[in-house]
Design an enzyme around this catalytic site. Structure first.
Site, PDB file in Angstrom:
ATOM      1  N   LYS A 117       0.835  -1.202   0.000  1.00  0.00           N
ATOM      2  CA  LYS A 117       0.000   0.000   0.000  1.00  0.00           C
ATOM      3  C   LYS A 117       0.871   1.254   0.000  1.00  0.00           C
ATOM      4  O   LYS A 117       1.941   1.288   0.623  1.00  0.00           O
ATOM      5  CB  LYS A 117      -0.892  -0.051   1.243  1.00  0.00           C
ATOM      6  CG  LYS A 117      -1.993   0.988   1.335  1.00  0.00           C
ATOM      7  CD  LYS A 117      -2.818   0.688   2.578  1.00  0.00           C
ATOM      8  CE  LYS A 117      -3.920   1.710   2.816  1.00  0.00           C
ATOM      9  NZ  LYS A 117      -4.712   1.377   4.031  1.00  0.00           N
ATOM     10  N   SER A 198      -9.441   1.308   3.523  1.00  0.00           N
ATOM     11  CA  SER A 198      -8.643   2.126   2.614  1.00  0.00           C
ATOM     12  C   SER A 198      -7.629   1.320   1.804  1.00  0.00           C
ATOM     13  O   SER A 198      -7.036   1.852   0.865  1.00  0.00           O
ATOM     14  CB  SER A 198      -7.911   3.216   3.402  1.00  0.00           C
ATOM     15  OG  SER A 198      -6.987   2.644   4.331  1.00  0.00           O
ATOM     16  N   SER A 222      -9.891  -1.139   7.414  1.00  0.00           N
ATOM     17  CA  SER A 222      -9.202  -0.894   6.145  1.00  0.00           C
ATOM     18  C   SER A 222      -8.490  -2.098   5.554  1.00  0.00           C
ATOM     19  O   SER A 222      -8.052  -2.045   4.407  1.00  0.00           O
ATOM     20  CB  SER A 222      -8.208   0.260   6.296  1.00  0.00           C
ATOM     21  OG  SER A 222      -8.895   1.482   6.391  1.00  0.00           O
TER      22      SER A 222
END
Length: 535
Positions: A117, A198, A222
């Protein structure tokens, strides 16, 4: 190499620009390339066996995934899950292939491409931006702890994944999976549906077979929410099991990195590579004596036998189709020998919402300012206040759909010595730990609590923002306790997951339970990249 540069010169020499929507998606056509992809649904064990037998090399595996990324992420369905590719990835594979021939593999991640990420720092030629244009070009002075651990394990850091910008802590009306750098990430099961966030790109990329495993982060939901929405496995570890050093923060009382994979076994392997005490993150001291370098030894296909599982009915009832999947899952657990205590209630869970937000606002300001200051003079912005100013100056690119209400609220907060913050943090921990999950598990002598992770993916709405129908991530997230989401079936072609969560450091137990459920059900199916849900 950024996404637009990757597409301009490209691994295959492509000169196409990134389309807002592919011709296939506009016309309603579906992508039918799954059957021909050599690495479709392959596991870490399968990749290692292929390299051992000489069928693959780290170089050939990485080349295959790079082609797949260009085909699906940049063109084809245009998933928008990858922000940039590591320009040194193939050179790294050559070194790892030479090492394998000379010495053998370091372990189960040797030569394996891993996507991470874009809030996870790497001191290489990739940037670390949390998806924000305010940090474009930012390269931290050193690897994050988890990036360094992956390199040490022999993994190839293949690229950075798109995410909900600033890990979805900018606006109260955001669309999950949207960032200023990457645009809107799309769900591979139905391209008009949201991937959740996320860790949106990390979930989409694994689901679409752009890599075998990826790394996400979670503050509240997330990791498990995009795992639910994209039909994969996600592990949100106990706070302190995995260091946060070098990761762009939201809140140190809840943030953690964790693995995302298509199988529990692969997620367990990746988790073991991430653990360890890190002096740069004092919270990891609490993991001493609790962490394991190899969680695969807890994989047991009969792991549900004799388990006592509490059914958190509070998180049912938001959609009849999801309830039906959950009832099927519970029946299967009983067939596998589990004892269900149904229902159980975490008596304090309804009382933490406002306190959680207060804690996150205070910690976000303090933690982000510290992170940006540590970047040094090359940091594009040096504080939350400067990030707010940047967004206002570049409103057309950074805020075309939603604003920065959470940024502004966080900037208005005082220091971490504020009584409001101290009271909220203490109340949260007491309510969700001692009086919450711990008390519930002690009362019923539970091995874990189960609940639907969430509902099927909603239609992406850039006007109104997210409208999720349900989710159970809150108690474990606020407590800092572990949570695993595993595929539990489909609603109208959209995946839905079931969560196993429990007390601190119970990852071995949760992995055992989740693996046994996965092996009994095998709900994971690859996506078909449909333009919308088939009715």
């Amino acid at each position: 190499m950024e996404r637009r540069e990757f597409l301009r010169v490209g691994f295959l020499g492509s000169v196409m620009a990134f389309p807002a929507m592919s011709r296939a998606a506009k016309s309603g056509a579906t992508y039918a390339g799954n059957d021909s992809f050599e690495l479709q649904e392959i596991t870490l064990a399968g990749l290692q066996q292929g390299m051992k037998m000489g069928r693959f090399t780290a170089h050939s595996v990485t080349e295959s995934y790079l082609r797949r990324i260009e085909q699906l992420d940049a063109q084809g369905p245009a998933l928008r899950s990858i922000l940039e590719i590591n320009p040194d990835a193939l050179a790294i594979t050559d070194e790892l292939d030479r090492e394998r021939r000379a010495k053998g593999p370091r372990g189960p991640l040797h030569g394996i491409p891993v996507l991470i990420k874009d809030n996870i720092g790497t001191a290489d030629r990739m940037t670390t931006t949390a998806g924000s244009l305010a940090l474009e070009g930012s390269i931290p002075p050193r690897d994050s702890f988890v990036a360094a651990k992956l390199r040490e394990a022999g993994a190839v850091l293949l690229g950075k994944t798109n995410l909900s910008e600033w890990a979805n802590f900018r606006s109260e009306h955001s669309s999950s999976g949207w960032s200023g750098r990457g645009g809107q990430c799309r769900n591979p099961y139905a391209l008009d549906r949201n991937p959740c966030g996320s860790s949106s790109g990390s979930g989409v990329a694994v689901a679409a077979n752009l890599a075998a495993v990826s790394l996400g982060t979670e503050t509240d939901g997330s990791i498990v929410c995009p795992s639910n929405a994209n039909g994969i496995v996600g592990i949100k570890p106990t706070l302190g099991l995995v260091s946060r050093a070098g990761i762009i923060p939201i809140a140190h009382s809840q943030d953690t990195a964790g693995p995302m994979a298509r199988t529990v076994a692969d997620a367990a392997v990746l988790l073991g590579a991430l653990t360890g005490v890190d002096p740069k993150d004092p919270t990891t001291v609490t993991s001493a004596g609790h962490f394991h370098a190899d969680y695969s030894r807890f994989l047991d296909p009969k792991g549900l036998r004799g388990a006592r599982l509490g059914v958190a009915r509070k998180y049912f009832g938001f959609l009849p189709e999801v309830d039906k999947l959950m009832e099927n899952a519970l029946e299967e657990m009983k067939r596998q020998g589990a004892e269900l205590i149904d229902p159980v209630e975490i008596p304090t869970e309804k009382d933490f919402g406002e306190n959680e937000l207060a804690v996150l606002l205070y910690e976000f300001k303090d933690d982000l300012n510290a992170y940006l200051e540590a970047l040094g003079p090359r940091a594009p912005v040096r504080s939350l206040a400067e990030a707010i100013e940047f967004n206002e100056k570049h409103r057309d690119r950074e805020m075309p759909y939603f604003g920065q209400e959470l940024f502004i609220k966080a900037e208005a907060k005082g220091p971490l010595s504020s009584q409001e913050y101290l009271d909220a943090l203490k109340k949260n921990r007491t309510l969700l730990r001692e009086q919450g999950i711990d008390a519930t598990m002690d009362k019923h002598r539970l091995d874990a609590i189960v609940a639907p992770t969430g509902g099927p993916a909603w239609v992406t709405d850039l006007v109104n923002g997210d409208h999720s129908s349900g989710g159970s991530s809150g108690p474990a997230a606020v407590a800092g306790y572990p949570n695993i989401s595993v595929p539990a079936g489909f609603v109208r072609g959209l995946p839905v997951g079931i969560s196993f969560f429990g007390r601190a450091w119970s990852e071995p137990t949760l992995i055992r339970l989740a693996y046994a459920f996965e092996q009994a059900t095998h709900h994971r199916q690859p996506p078909r990249f449909l333009p919308t849900v088939e009715l």
